[in-house]
Design a protein around this motif. Sequence first.
Motif, PDB file in Angstrom:
ATOM      1  N   VAL A 109      -6.292  -5.999  -3.855  1.00 21.68           N
ATOM      2  CA  VAL A 109      -5.403  -5.108  -4.602  1.00 21.68           C
ATOM      3  C   VAL A 109      -5.358  -5.630  -6.035  1.00 21.68           C
ATOM      4  N   PRO A 110      -5.555  -4.778  -7.035  1.00 19.92           N
ATOM      5  CA  PRO A 110      -5.505  -5.243  -8.419  1.00 19.92           C
ATOM      6  C   PRO A 110      -4.198  -5.982  -8.726  1.00 19.92           C
ATOM      7  N   GLN A 111      -4.316  -7.095  -9.443  1.00 23.23           N
ATOM      8  CA  GLN A 111      -3.162  -7.949  -9.722  1.00 23.23           C
ATOM      9  C   GLN A 111      -2.050  -7.209 -10.455  1.00 23.23           C
ATOM     10  N   GLY A 112      -2.405  -6.290 -11.326  1.00 21.53           N
ATOM     11  CA  GLY A 112      -1.379  -5.526 -12.039  1.00 21.53           C
ATOM     12  C   GLY A 112      -0.480  -4.742 -11.094  1.00 21.53           C
ATOM     13  N   ILE A 113      -1.073  -4.176 -10.045  1.00 19.48           N
ATOM     14  CA  ILE A 113      -0.287  -3.427  -9.052  1.00 19.48           C
ATOM     15  C   ILE A 113       0.602  -4.387  -8.269  1.00 19.48           C
ATOM     16  N   VAL A 114       0.053  -5.531  -7.876  1.00 16.31           N
ATOM     17  CA  VAL A 114       0.838  -6.535  -7.149  1.00 16.31           C
ATOM     18  C   VAL A 114       2.008  -7.006  -8.007  1.00 16.31           C
ATOM     19  N   ASP A 115       1.754  -7.298  -9.275  1.00 14.88           N
ATOM     20  CA  ASP A 115       2.812  -7.768 -10.170  1.00 14.88           C
ATOM     21  C   ASP A 115       3.920  -6.731 -10.309  1.00 14.88           C
ATOM     22  N   GLU A 116       3.525  -5.466 -10.484  1.00  9.18           N
ATOM     23  CA  GLU A 116       4.523  -4.404 -10.622  1.00  9.18           C
ATOM     24  C   GLU A 116       5.335  -4.265  -9.341  1.00  9.18           C
ATOM     25  N   TYR A 117       4.658  -4.317  -8.200  1.00  7.44           N
ATOM     26  CA  TYR A 117       5.335  -4.234  -6.900  1.00  7.44           C
ATOM     27  C   TYR A 117       6.347  -5.370  -6.757  1.00  7.44           C
ATOM     28  N   LEU A 118       5.930  -6.591  -7.070  1.00  4.36           N
ATOM     29  CA  LEU A 118       6.818  -7.745  -6.934  1.00  4.36           C
ATOM     30  C   LEU A 118       8.000  -7.674  -7.890  1.00  4.36           C
ATOM     31  N   SER A 119       7.791  -7.082  -9.074  1.00  4.07           N
ATOM     32  CA  SER A 119       8.877  -6.991 -10.047  1.00  4.07           C
ATOM     33  C   SER A 119       9.958  -6.006  -9.609  1.00  4.07           C
ATOM     34  N   THR A 120       9.639  -5.118  -8.665  1.00  2.00           N
ATOM     35  CA  THR A 120      10.615  -4.144  -8.200  1.00  2.00           C
ATOM     36  C   THR A 120      11.383  -4.626  -6.976  1.00  2.00           C
ATOM     37  N   ARG A 121      11.007  -5.765  -6.459  1.00  2.00           N
ATOM     38  CA  ARG A 121      11.641  -6.269  -5.229  1.00  2.00           C
ATOM     39  C   ARG A 121      12.808  -7.152  -5.523  1.00  2.00           C
ATOM     40  N   GLN A 145       0.830  -1.205   0.000  1.00  2.00           N
ATOM     41  CA  GLN A 145       0.000   0.000   0.000  1.00  2.00           C
ATOM     42  C   GLN A 145       0.868   1.259   0.000  1.00  2.00           C
ATOM     43  N   GLU A 146       1.882   1.263   0.825  1.00  2.00           N
ATOM     44  CA  GLU A 146       2.772   2.417   0.902  1.00  2.00           C
ATOM     45  C   GLU A 146       3.479   2.639  -0.434  1.00  2.00           C
ATOM     46  N   TRP A 147       3.975   1.548  -1.028  1.00  2.00           N
ATOM     47  CA  TRP A 147       4.659   1.617  -2.317  1.00  2.00           C
ATOM     48  C   TRP A 147       3.707   2.139  -3.398  1.00  2.00           C
ATOM     49  N   ALA A 148       2.481   1.580  -3.439  1.00  4.15           N
ATOM     50  CA  ALA A 148       1.515   1.951  -4.475  1.00  4.15           C
ATOM     51  C   ALA A 148       1.079   3.412  -4.340  1.00  4.15           C
ATOM     52  N   LYS A 149       0.795   3.844  -3.123  1.00  8.70           N
ATOM     53  CA  LYS A 149       0.362   5.229  -2.906  1.00  8.70           C
ATOM     54  C   LYS A 149       1.460   6.221  -3.274  1.00  8.70           C
ATOM     55  N   ALA A 150       2.722   5.858  -3.021  1.00 11.41           N
ATOM     56  CA  ALA A 150       3.843   6.734  -3.373  1.00 11.41           C
ATOM     57  C   ALA A 150       3.977   6.894  -4.885  1.00 11.41           C
ATOM     58  N   ARG A 151       3.416   5.951  -5.641  1.00 11.42           N
ATOM     59  CA  ARG A 151       3.476   6.004  -7.101  1.00 11.42           C
ATOM     60  C   ARG A 151       2.154   6.455  -7.725  1.00 11.42           C
ATOM     61  N   GLY A 152       1.240   6.930  -6.901  1.00  9.81           N
ATOM     62  CA  GLY A 152      -0.002   7.491  -7.410  1.00  9.81           C
ATOM     63  C   GLY A 152      -1.139   6.505  -7.617  1.00  9.81           C
ATOM     64  N   TYR A 153      -0.957   5.257  -7.226  1.00 11.58           N
ATOM     65  CA  TYR A 153      -2.044   4.289  -7.343  1.00 11.58           C
ATOM     66  C   TYR A 153      -3.026   4.478  -6.191  1.00 11.58           C
ATOM     67  N   ARG A 154      -4.294   4.250  -6.479  1.00 11.42           N
ATOM     68  CA  ARG A 154      -5.316   4.296  -5.431  1.00 11.42           C
ATOM     69  C   ARG A 154      -5.534   2.886  -4.912  1.00 11.42           C
ATOM     70  N   VAL A 155      -5.132   2.660  -3.672  1.00 12.93           N
ATOM     71  CA  VAL A 155      -5.266   1.344  -3.046  1.00 12.93           C
ATOM     72  C   VAL A 155      -5.974   1.544  -1.715  1.00 12.93           C
ATOM     73  N   GLY A 156      -7.106   0.865  -1.545  1.00 12.34           N
ATOM     74  CA  GLY A 156      -7.858   0.984  -0.310  1.00 12.34           C
ATOM     75  C   GLY A 156      -7.194   0.244   0.839  1.00 12.34           C
ATOM     76  N   ASP A 157      -7.661   0.549   2.046  1.00 14.26           N
ATOM     77  CA  ASP A 157      -7.122  -0.126   3.224  1.00 14.26           C
ATOM     78  C   ASP A 157      -7.627  -1.558   3.347  1.00 14.26           C
ATOM     79  N   ARG A 158      -8.731  -1.848   2.678  1.00 11.77           N
ATOM     80  CA  ARG A 158      -9.284  -3.200   2.696  1.00 11.77           C
ATOM     81  C   ARG A 158      -9.640  -3.597   1.274  1.00 11.77           C
ATOM     82  N   GLY A 159      -9.892  -4.871   1.091  1.00 12.43           N
ATOM     83  CA  GLY A 159     -10.289  -5.352  -0.220  1.00 12.43           C
ATOM     84  C   GLY A 159      -9.100  -5.809  -1.039  1.00 12.43           C
TER      85      GLY A 159
END
Length: 105
Positions: free
Chosen positions: A93-105, A77-91
């Motif tokens: 997370v779109p797979q595209g955001i997860v995939d992008e996050y994992l590719s940067t780790r 969530q912190e990573w996504a919000k810092a890049r301008g993605y809208r991610v709720g506190d619950r529910g």
Amino acid sequence: MVQRTVTQITDDLDGTPGARSVTFALEGASYSIDLSEVNLARLREALAPFIENAVREGAADGRRASSVGTWRREDLQEWAKARGYRVGDRGRVPQGIVDEYLSTR
């Protein structure tokens, strides 16, 4: 006296000897069928366009893929919000955001 038992697996579709057991699942039901190499190739060819566009649920041995569960939601969530993605506190997370996050780790 020597007794020898031979088990011969035959193709469930056409009776060809030398088949092997293949398992697959569809809509929550698992199936097993004995197929020759020819009929196994036919099954793979028929399923190929669907497999190419599907999302794999887990590894072949039933374990989840190694990247699943290796990240904390709060970090994502912190990573996504810092890049301008809208991610709720619950529910979910779109797979595209997860995939992008994992590719940067």
